[in-house]
Design an enzyme around this catalytic site. Structure first.
Site, mmCIF file in Angstrom:
data_model
loop_
_atom_site.group_PDB
_atom_site.id
_atom_site.type_symbol
_atom_site.label_atom_id
_atom_site.label_comp_id
_atom_site.label_asym_id
_atom_site.label_seq_id
_atom_site.Cartn_x
_atom_site.Cartn_y
_atom_site.Cartn_z
ATOM 1 N N CYS A 36 0.902 -1.307 0.159
ATOM 2 C CA CYS A 36 -0.063 -0.001 -0.167
ATOM 3 C C CYS A 36 0.866 1.097 -0.028
ATOM 4 O O CYS A 36 0.553 2.417 -0.683
ATOM 5 C CB CYS A 36 -0.807 -0.139 1.237
ATOM 6 S SG CYS A 36 -2.239 -1.088 1.089
ATOM 7 N N ASP A 69 10.404 -6.277 -9.283
ATOM 8 C CA ASP A 69 11.047 -7.174 -7.778
ATOM 9 C C ASP A 69 12.153 -6.680 -7.350
ATOM 10 O O ASP A 69 13.067 -6.566 -8.217
ATOM 11 C CB ASP A 69 10.588 -8.486 -7.944
ATOM 12 C CG ASP A 69 10.730 -9.311 -6.640
ATOM 13 O OD1 ASP A 69 9.421 -9.888 -6.359
ATOM 14 O OD2 ASP A 69 11.458 -9.262 -5.893
ATOM 15 N N HIS A 101 -6.269 -2.523 -1.178
ATOM 16 C CA HIS A 101 -5.670 -3.541 -0.222
ATOM 17 C C HIS A 101 -6.615 -4.740 -0.346
ATOM 18 O O HIS A 101 -7.518 -5.020 0.153
ATOM 19 C CB HIS A 101 -5.518 -3.162 0.983
ATOM 20 C CG HIS A 101 -4.705 -3.907 1.916
ATOM 21 N ND1 HIS A 101 -3.431 -4.145 1.979
ATOM 22 C CD2 HIS A 101 -5.341 -5.000 2.807
ATOM 23 C CE1 HIS A 101 -3.221 -5.087 2.783
ATOM 24 N NE2 HIS A 101 -4.165 -5.565 3.256
ATOM 25 N N HIS A 110 -0.456 -10.077 -4.907
ATOM 26 C CA HIS A 110 0.727 -9.530 -6.395
ATOM 27 C C HIS A 110 0.883 -10.669 -7.195
ATOM 28 O O HIS A 110 1.038 -11.827 -6.872
ATOM 29 C CB HIS A 110 1.996 -9.288 -5.553
ATOM 30 C CG HIS A 110 2.780 -10.099 -4.329
ATOM 31 N ND1 HIS A 110 1.785 -10.148 -2.978
ATOM 32 C CD2 HIS A 110 3.480 -10.790 -4.402
ATOM 33 C CE1 HIS A 110 2.669 -11.147 -2.350
ATOM 34 N NE2 HIS A 110 3.621 -11.594 -3.199
ATOM 35 N N HIS A 146 3.194 -12.370 -9.709
ATOM 36 C CA HIS A 146 4.532 -12.206 -10.178
ATOM 37 C C HIS A 146 4.495 -12.358 -11.862
ATOM 38 O O HIS A 146 4.031 -13.589 -12.304
ATOM 39 C CB HIS A 146 5.356 -13.165 -9.652
ATOM 40 C CG HIS A 146 5.523 -13.343 -8.160
ATOM 41 N ND1 HIS A 146 6.665 -12.893 -7.722
ATOM 42 C CD2 HIS A 146 4.861 -13.494 -7.205
ATOM 43 C CE1 HIS A 146 6.672 -12.951 -6.244
ATOM 44 N NE2 HIS A 146 5.481 -13.473 -6.196
HETATM 45 P P1 AMP Z 1 5.803 -13.539 -2.235
HETATM 46 O O1 AMP Z 1 6.877 -14.462 -1.800
HETATM 47 O O2 AMP Z 1 4.830 -14.042 -3.147
HETATM 48 O O3 AMP Z 1 5.014 -12.769 -1.080
HETATM 49 O O4 AMP Z 1 6.536 -12.471 -2.989
HETATM 50 C C1 AMP Z 1 6.841 -11.014 -2.552
HETATM 51 C C2 AMP Z 1 7.649 -10.537 -3.397
HETATM 52 O O5 AMP Z 1 8.045 -9.063 -2.963
HETATM 53 C C3 AMP Z 1 9.312 -11.102 -3.158
HETATM 54 O O6 AMP Z 1 9.662 -11.561 -4.449
HETATM 55 C C4 AMP Z 1 9.996 -10.122 -2.728
HETATM 56 O O7 AMP Z 1 11.384 -9.731 -3.476
HETATM 57 C C5 AMP Z 1 9.309 -8.700 -3.402
HETATM 58 N N1 AMP Z 1 9.453 -7.407 -2.207
HETATM 59 C C6 AMP Z 1 9.548 -7.293 -1.281
HETATM 60 N N2 AMP Z 1 9.626 -5.934 -0.850
HETATM 61 C C7 AMP Z 1 9.964 -5.146 -2.047
HETATM 62 C C8 AMP Z 1 9.962 -3.807 -2.221
HETATM 63 N N3 AMP Z 1 10.247 -3.159 -1.135
HETATM 64 N N4 AMP Z 1 10.197 -3.776 -3.639
HETATM 65 C C9 AMP Z 1 9.837 -4.398 -4.590
HETATM 66 N N5 AMP Z 1 9.725 -6.061 -3.987
HETATM 67 C C10 AMP Z 1 9.763 -6.357 -2.978
#
Ligand code: AMP
Length: 110
Positions: A7, A30, A46, A97, A99
Protein backbone atom coordinates in the site's frame (compact mmCIF):
# COMPACT_ATOMS: atom_id res chain seq x y z
CA UNK A 1 -3.59 -2.13 6.04
CA UNK A 2 -1.92 1.17 7.00
CA UNK A 3 1.21 -0.78 7.70
CA UNK A 4 1.12 -2.66 4.40
CA UNK A 5 4.37 -2.32 2.45
CA UNK A 6 2.67 -2.59 -0.93
CA UNK A 7 0.00 0.00 0.00
CA UNK A 8 2.89 2.34 0.79
CA UNK A 9 4.42 1.60 -2.62
CA UNK A 10 1.10 2.45 -4.30
CA UNK A 11 0.90 5.86 -2.60
CA UNK A 12 4.62 6.49 -3.04
CA UNK A 13 5.79 6.70 0.57
CA UNK A 14 8.08 3.74 -0.19
CA UNK A 15 10.08 3.92 -3.40
CA UNK A 16 9.60 1.37 -6.18
CA UNK A 17 10.93 0.92 -9.65
CA UNK A 18 7.61 1.41 -11.47
CA UNK A 19 6.87 -0.27 -14.80
CA UNK A 20 3.27 0.81 -15.43
CA UNK A 21 0.23 2.05 -13.55
CA UNK A 22 -3.50 1.98 -14.38
CA UNK A 23 -6.67 3.01 -12.54
CA UNK A 24 -6.75 -0.36 -10.73
CA UNK A 25 -3.17 -1.67 -10.77
CA UNK A 26 0.42 -0.73 -10.04
CA UNK A 27 3.39 -2.70 -11.41
CA UNK A 28 7.02 -2.51 -10.31
CA UNK A 29 10.25 -4.48 -10.49
CA UNK A 30 10.77 -7.06 -7.73
CA UNK A 31 13.53 -5.91 -5.39
CA UNK A 32 15.09 -9.43 -5.36
CA UNK A 33 14.53 -10.65 -8.92
CA UNK A 34 14.38 -14.42 -9.36
CA UNK A 35 14.53 -14.18 -13.15
CA UNK A 36 15.96 -11.65 -15.64
CA UNK A 37 12.45 -10.15 -15.83
CA UNK A 38 10.64 -10.17 -12.49
CA UNK A 39 7.80 -7.68 -12.13
CA UNK A 40 5.00 -7.59 -9.54
CA UNK A 41 1.49 -6.40 -10.40
CA UNK A 42 -0.66 -5.39 -7.45
CA UNK A 43 -4.20 -4.04 -7.11
CA UNK A 44 -4.17 -0.47 -5.79
CA UNK A 45 -6.86 -1.49 -3.32
CA UNK A 46 -5.62 -3.50 -0.34
CA UNK A 47 -6.68 -7.08 -1.13
CA UNK A 48 -5.17 -10.02 0.75
CA UNK A 49 -6.14 -13.02 -1.35
CA UNK A 50 -6.79 -13.51 -5.09
CA UNK A 51 -10.39 -14.67 -4.55
CA UNK A 52 -11.19 -11.24 -3.05
CA UNK A 53 -10.27 -9.45 -6.29
CA UNK A 54 -13.08 -7.81 -8.22
CA UNK A 55 -13.60 -8.89 -11.85
CA UNK A 56 -12.42 -5.50 -13.12
CA UNK A 57 -9.24 -5.76 -11.02
CA UNK A 58 -8.46 -9.25 -12.33
CA UNK A 59 -9.04 -8.16 -15.93
CA UNK A 60 -6.83 -5.12 -15.41
CA UNK A 61 -4.00 -7.15 -13.86
CA UNK A 62 -4.06 -9.57 -16.80
CA UNK A 63 -4.08 -6.71 -19.31
CA UNK A 64 -1.11 -5.23 -17.43
CA UNK A 65 0.75 -8.54 -17.59
CA UNK A 66 0.51 -8.59 -21.37
CA UNK A 67 1.71 -4.98 -21.61
CA UNK A 68 4.60 -5.63 -19.23
CA UNK A 69 5.62 -8.74 -21.19
CA UNK A 70 5.74 -6.53 -24.27
CA UNK A 71 7.69 -3.74 -22.52
CA UNK A 72 10.25 -6.09 -20.96
CA UNK A 73 10.73 -8.07 -24.18
CA UNK A 74 9.51 -11.46 -23.00
CA UNK A 75 6.19 -11.62 -24.82
CA UNK A 76 7.50 -13.82 -27.63
CA UNK A 77 9.94 -15.91 -25.58
CA UNK A 78 7.38 -16.65 -22.86
CA UNK A 79 6.89 -15.93 -19.19
CA UNK A 80 5.29 -17.26 -16.04
CA UNK A 81 2.40 -15.63 -14.13
CA UNK A 82 2.30 -16.64 -10.48
CA UNK A 83 0.28 -15.95 -7.32
CA UNK A 84 1.74 -17.26 -4.06
CA UNK A 85 -1.20 -17.76 -1.70
CA UNK A 86 -0.62 -18.41 1.99
CA UNK A 87 2.20 -19.72 4.12
CA UNK A 88 3.01 -22.96 2.34
CA UNK A 89 3.29 -21.11 -0.96
CA UNK A 90 5.77 -18.73 0.66
CA UNK A 91 3.57 -15.62 0.49
CA UNK A 92 5.55 -12.92 2.29
CA UNK A 93 3.38 -9.84 1.74
CA UNK A 94 -0.34 -9.90 2.57
CA UNK A 95 -1.33 -7.73 -0.38
CA UNK A 96 -2.12 -9.71 -3.51
CA UNK A 97 0.65 -9.62 -6.09
CA UNK A 98 0.96 -11.30 -9.46
CA UNK A 99 4.54 -12.23 -10.33
CA UNK A 100 5.68 -12.00 -13.95
CA UNK A 101 8.84 -14.04 -14.44
CA UNK A 102 10.63 -14.26 -17.75
CA UNK A 103 13.87 -13.97 -19.66
CA UNK A 104 14.98 -17.54 -18.94
CA UNK A 105 13.47 -20.99 -19.14
CA UNK A 106 10.76 -21.36 -16.48
CA UNK A 107 12.30 -24.70 -15.49
CA UNK A 108 15.43 -22.87 -14.41
CA UNK A 109 13.46 -20.40 -12.26
CA UNK A 110 11.91 -22.65 -9.63
P1 AMP B 1 5.74 -13.50 -2.27
O1 AMP B 1 6.78 -14.44 -1.78
O2 AMP B 1 4.88 -14.08 -3.35
O3 AMP B 1 4.93 -12.88 -1.14
O4 AMP B 1 6.52 -12.33 -2.99
C1 AMP B 1 6.87 -11.12 -2.38
C2 AMP B 1 7.86 -10.49 -3.31
O5 AMP B 1 7.97 -9.12 -2.96
C3 AMP B 1 9.27 -11.09 -3.21
O6 AMP B 1 9.66 -11.59 -4.49
C4 AMP B 1 10.13 -9.91 -2.77
O7 AMP B 1 11.40 -9.91 -3.36
C5 AMP B 1 9.29 -8.71 -3.20
N1 AMP B 1 9.50 -7.49 -2.45
C6 AMP B 1 9.54 -7.33 -1.10
N2 AMP B 1 9.73 -6.04 -0.77
C7 AMP B 1 9.81 -5.36 -1.95
C8 AMP B 1 10.00 -3.98 -2.28
N3 AMP B 1 10.14 -3.02 -1.33
N4 AMP B 1 10.04 -3.64 -3.59
C9 AMP B 1 9.90 -4.59 -4.54
N5 AMP B 1 9.70 -5.90 -4.30
C10 AMP B 1 9.67 -6.28 -3.02
Amino acid sequence: MNNCLFCKIVIGTIHSNKVIETAHSYAFHDIHPKAPTHVLIIPKRHVERPEELRPEEIADMLACSEEIAQITGVKESGYRLLFNVGAHAGQEIDHVHLHILGGASAKAMY
